[in-house]
Enzyme design. Structure first.
Site, PDB file in Angstrom:
ATOM      1  N   CYS A   1       0.699  -1.132  -0.079  1.00  0.00           N
ATOM      2  CA  CYS A   1       0.075   0.119  -0.033  1.00  0.00           C
ATOM      3  C   CYS A   1       0.836   1.213  -0.143  1.00  0.00           C
ATOM      4  CB  CYS A   1      -0.922  -0.027   1.295  1.00  0.00           C
ATOM      5  SG  CYS A   1      -2.027  -1.525   1.322  1.00  0.00           S
TER       6      CYS A   1
ATOM      7  N   HIS B   1      -2.981   6.889   4.185  1.00  0.00           N
ATOM      8  CA  HIS B   1      -3.636   5.668   3.764  1.00  0.00           C
ATOM      9  C   HIS B   1      -4.703   5.198   4.315  1.00  0.00           C
ATOM     10  CE1 HIS B   1      -3.980   1.625   2.137  1.00  0.00           C
ATOM     11  NE2 HIS B   1      -3.427   1.031   2.841  1.00  0.00           N
TER      12      HIS B   1
ATOM     13  N   ASN C   1     -10.244  -0.170   1.592  1.00  0.00           N
ATOM     14  CA  ASN C   1      -8.813   0.187   1.537  1.00  0.00           C
ATOM     15  C   ASN C   1      -8.327  -0.332  -0.130  1.00  0.00           C
ATOM     16  OD1 ASN C   1      -6.045  -0.548   1.392  1.00  0.00           O
ATOM     17  ND2 ASN C   1      -6.098  -1.621   3.326  1.00  0.00           N
TER      18      ASN C   1
HETATM   19  O1  UT7 Z   1      -3.552  -1.760   3.815  1.00  0.00           O
HETATM   20  C1  UT7 Z   1      -2.894  -2.336   5.193  1.00  0.00           C
HETATM   21  C2  UT7 Z   1      -3.550  -3.528   5.288  1.00  0.00           C
HETATM   22  N1  UT7 Z   1      -4.570  -3.470   6.321  1.00  0.00           N
HETATM   23  C3  UT7 Z   1      -4.584  -2.939   7.557  1.00  0.00           C
HETATM   24  O2  UT7 Z   1      -4.263  -1.829   7.580  1.00  0.00           O
HETATM   25  C4  UT7 Z   1      -5.740  -3.571   8.411  1.00  0.00           C
HETATM   26  C5  UT7 Z   1      -5.295  -3.290   9.780  1.00  0.00           C
HETATM   27  N2  UT7 Z   1      -5.979  -3.975  10.526  1.00  0.00           N
HETATM   28  C6  UT7 Z   1      -7.345  -3.512  10.882  1.00  0.00           C
HETATM   29  O3  UT7 Z   1      -7.940  -2.528  10.366  1.00  0.00           O
HETATM   30  C7  UT7 Z   1      -7.863  -4.218  12.121  1.00  0.00           C
HETATM   31  O4  UT7 Z   1      -7.041  -5.076  12.783  1.00  0.00           O
HETATM   32  C8  UT7 Z   1      -9.353  -5.097  11.591  1.00  0.00           C
HETATM   33  C9  UT7 Z   1     -10.467  -4.077  11.037  1.00  0.00           C
HETATM   34  C10 UT7 Z   1      -8.842  -6.053  10.423  1.00  0.00           C
HETATM   35  C11 UT7 Z   1      -9.832  -5.891  12.670  1.00  0.00           C
HETATM   36  O5  UT7 Z   1     -10.464  -5.134  13.733  1.00  0.00           O
HETATM   37  P1  UT7 Z   1     -10.141  -5.498  15.038  1.00  0.00           P
HETATM   38  O6  UT7 Z   1     -10.815  -4.255  15.874  1.00  0.00           O
HETATM   39  O7  UT7 Z   1      -8.545  -5.765  15.383  1.00  0.00           O
HETATM   40  O8  UT7 Z   1     -10.987  -6.654  15.255  1.00  0.00           O
HETATM   41  P2  UT7 Z   1     -10.227  -8.274  15.577  1.00  0.00           P
HETATM   42  O9  UT7 Z   1      -9.227  -8.838  14.509  1.00  0.00           O
HETATM   43  O10 UT7 Z   1      -9.504  -8.051  17.050  1.00  0.00           O
HETATM   44  O11 UT7 Z   1     -11.247  -9.222  15.745  1.00  0.00           O
HETATM   45  C12 UT7 Z   1     -12.373  -8.887  16.803  1.00  0.00           C
HETATM   46  C13 UT7 Z   1     -13.591  -9.841  16.423  1.00  0.00           C
HETATM   47  C14 UT7 Z   1     -13.188 -11.153  16.515  1.00  0.00           C
HETATM   48  O12 UT7 Z   1     -14.013 -11.953  17.170  1.00  0.00           O
HETATM   49  P3  UT7 Z   1     -13.812 -12.691  18.470  1.00  0.00           P
HETATM   50  O13 UT7 Z   1     -12.595 -13.416  18.637  1.00  0.00           O
HETATM   51  O14 UT7 Z   1     -13.560 -11.352  19.396  1.00  0.00           O
HETATM   52  O15 UT7 Z   1     -15.136 -13.470  18.915  1.00  0.00           O
HETATM   53  C15 UT7 Z   1     -13.296 -11.639  14.917  1.00  0.00           C
HETATM   54  O16 UT7 Z   1     -13.345 -12.916  14.629  1.00  0.00           O
HETATM   55  O17 UT7 Z   1     -14.176  -9.344  15.354  1.00  0.00           O
HETATM   56  C16 UT7 Z   1     -14.504 -10.633  14.589  1.00  0.00           C
HETATM   57  N3  UT7 Z   1     -14.322 -10.003  13.142  1.00  0.00           N
HETATM   58  C17 UT7 Z   1     -15.565  -9.785  12.655  1.00  0.00           C
HETATM   59  N4  UT7 Z   1     -16.837  -9.648  13.083  1.00  0.00           N
HETATM   60  C18 UT7 Z   1     -17.761  -9.511  12.177  1.00  0.00           C
HETATM   61  C19 UT7 Z   1     -13.462 -10.068  12.256  1.00  0.00           C
HETATM   62  N5  UT7 Z   1     -13.849  -9.718  11.117  1.00  0.00           N
HETATM   63  C20 UT7 Z   1     -15.192  -9.560  11.346  1.00  0.00           C
HETATM   64  C21 UT7 Z   1     -16.173  -9.193  10.307  1.00  0.00           C
HETATM   65  N6  UT7 Z   1     -17.474  -9.135  10.957  1.00  0.00           N
HETATM   66  N7  UT7 Z   1     -16.062  -8.487   9.146  1.00  0.00           N
END
Ligand code: UT7
Length: 328
Positions: free
Chosen positions: A114, A255, A285
């Site tokens: 990115c 970004h 993104n």
């Molecule tokens: O371009 C560069 C690449 N990417 C990035 O910059 C992404 C950087 N990371 C992020 O933006 C965030 O980490 C995410 C948006 C990917 C995830 O957000 P988060 O607040 O870090 O959530 P998490 O991964 O800690 O997940 C929290 C919960 C999990 O459930 P449990 O284990 O707490 O029961 C996930 O399974 O949210 C769940 N989850 C979802 N729930 C509903 C993950 N994706 C989803 C979803 N819908 N799409």
């Protein structure tokens, strides 16, 4: 005063198809509420099956050339930032060179996740400043929906397709243009965001296809933390190199990966929200295209005035990160 390169025109293109959060909630276990509160995204665009990176890059390019009032024949180089090129080779920049009718000029792609557009702009800036080129086309283009795992809710909600373009040329007003750039990488964390198969490490086999290894894998939490610290670092380095204060920056284009990441970086820099450009709700993104789409839209919305200081900062797969400080 040393000559600088500046943007003579910008352009963008996105596919027509809009994918809303509700659309995604019909294919994976997610909700509009989760996506909006965790990422700030409401919709993103998806390319048609027959649409490749160059098909988005070319309309963005023509828009930027038109504003710059430069013909494709006047270009001295083409640099395309992408991780989703039309084919692994030849490069998408060569496809563009042919399709827009440019001369037999240097044309190459840059792979820096990115951060690709930042890398590409910094290369173009240096080629112009040393005098080997006068006009350079820089494109950031991505069709990430083609490498998305549509069964993985933790990634498939995040990405969208689009292209942004900039025509760079020498600045007539000596102090306008790119003031400084910062580039960095940490390959040790490369495994946190990657596409495992399709390269020479793991060429395509039935097994790689069956295991969906030709799609994007991400450790979201690790990337999140790295994004906040590295983008903050790039901003501080650039502000410092230019002898400015954070208050002197008129517009921040980060970004567009997650609204919470953008807000966390802005908070660390004490940047007020009115100085931070956001279009993540519309496009999600778009990786290499992200900050160039934002640059074009910010200009169209009148958010950038001559003489403004703009910080354009990104991070991504590699890991890579970096930024460009402009005097507009
Ligand atoms: O371009 C560069 C690449 N990417 C990035 O910059 C992404 C950087 N990371 C992020 O933006 C965030 O980490 C995410 C948006 C990917 C995830 O957000 P988060 O607040 O870090 O959530 P998490 O991964 O800690 O997940 C929290 C919960 C999990 O459930 P449990 O284990 O707490 O029961 C996930 O399974 O949210 C769940 N989850 C979802 N729930 C509903 C993950 N994706 C989803 C979803 N819908 N799409």
């Amino acid at each position: 005063m040393e000559m600088r390169s500046r943007a003579l025109g910008t352009g963008m293109a996105v596919p027509e198809q809009v994918i809303t959060n509700e659309d995604l909630a019909r294919i994976v276990d997610t909700s509009d509420e989760w996506i909006v509160t965790r990422t700030g995204m409401k919709e993103r665009r998806r390319a048609r099956p027959d649409q490749a990176a160059s098909d988005l890059a070319i309309p963005a390019t023509l828009m930027a050339l038109e504003e710059a009032q430069i013909s494709a024949k006047d270009l001295d180089a083409i640099i395309v930032a992408t991780v989703t090129s039309d084919t692994l080779f030849p490069s998408t920049s060569c496809v563009i060179q042919d399709r827009i009718g440019a001369r037999h000029i240097p044309a190459f792609d840059v792979s820096a996740g990115c951060t690709g557009a930042i890398y590409a702009l910094s290369i173009a800036d240096q080629m112009i400043r040393v005098g080997t080129c006068r006009y350079i086309l820089v494109v950031g283009v991505e069709v990430l929906t083609k490498i998305t795992n549509w069964t993985d809710r933790s990634t498939c909600v995040l990405f969208g397709d689009g292209a942004g373009a900039v025509v760079l040329g020498p600045s007539e007003e000596a102090d306008h243009g790119i003031i400084a750039f910062h580039l960095a990488s940490d390959g040790g964390a490369g495994h946190t965001l990657h596409m495992p198969a399709g390269g020479s490490r793991l060429p395509a086999t039935h097994e790689t296809v069956d295991k969906l290894l030709h799609t994007l894998f991400m450790r979201g939490n690790e990337i999140y933390r790295a994004a906040v610290s590295t983008m903050t670092e790039s901003c501080r380095v650039l502000i410092d190199r230019a002898g400015l204060d954070a208050d002197d920056i008129d517009l921040f284009i980060f970004h567009q990966a997650n609204l919470r990441i953008i807000e966390a970086v802005a908070k660390r820099l004490k940047a007020p929200s009115e100085k931070v450009f956001i279009n993540i709700h519309k496009y999600g993104n778009t990786s290499s295209a992200s900050t160039l789409l934002a640059l074009h839209e910010a200009r169209m919305e009148g958010r950038l005035k001559p003489g403004n200081h703009l910080l354009q900062v990104a991070f991504g797969a590699g890991l890579t990160w970096g930024g460009i400080l402009w005097k507009w």
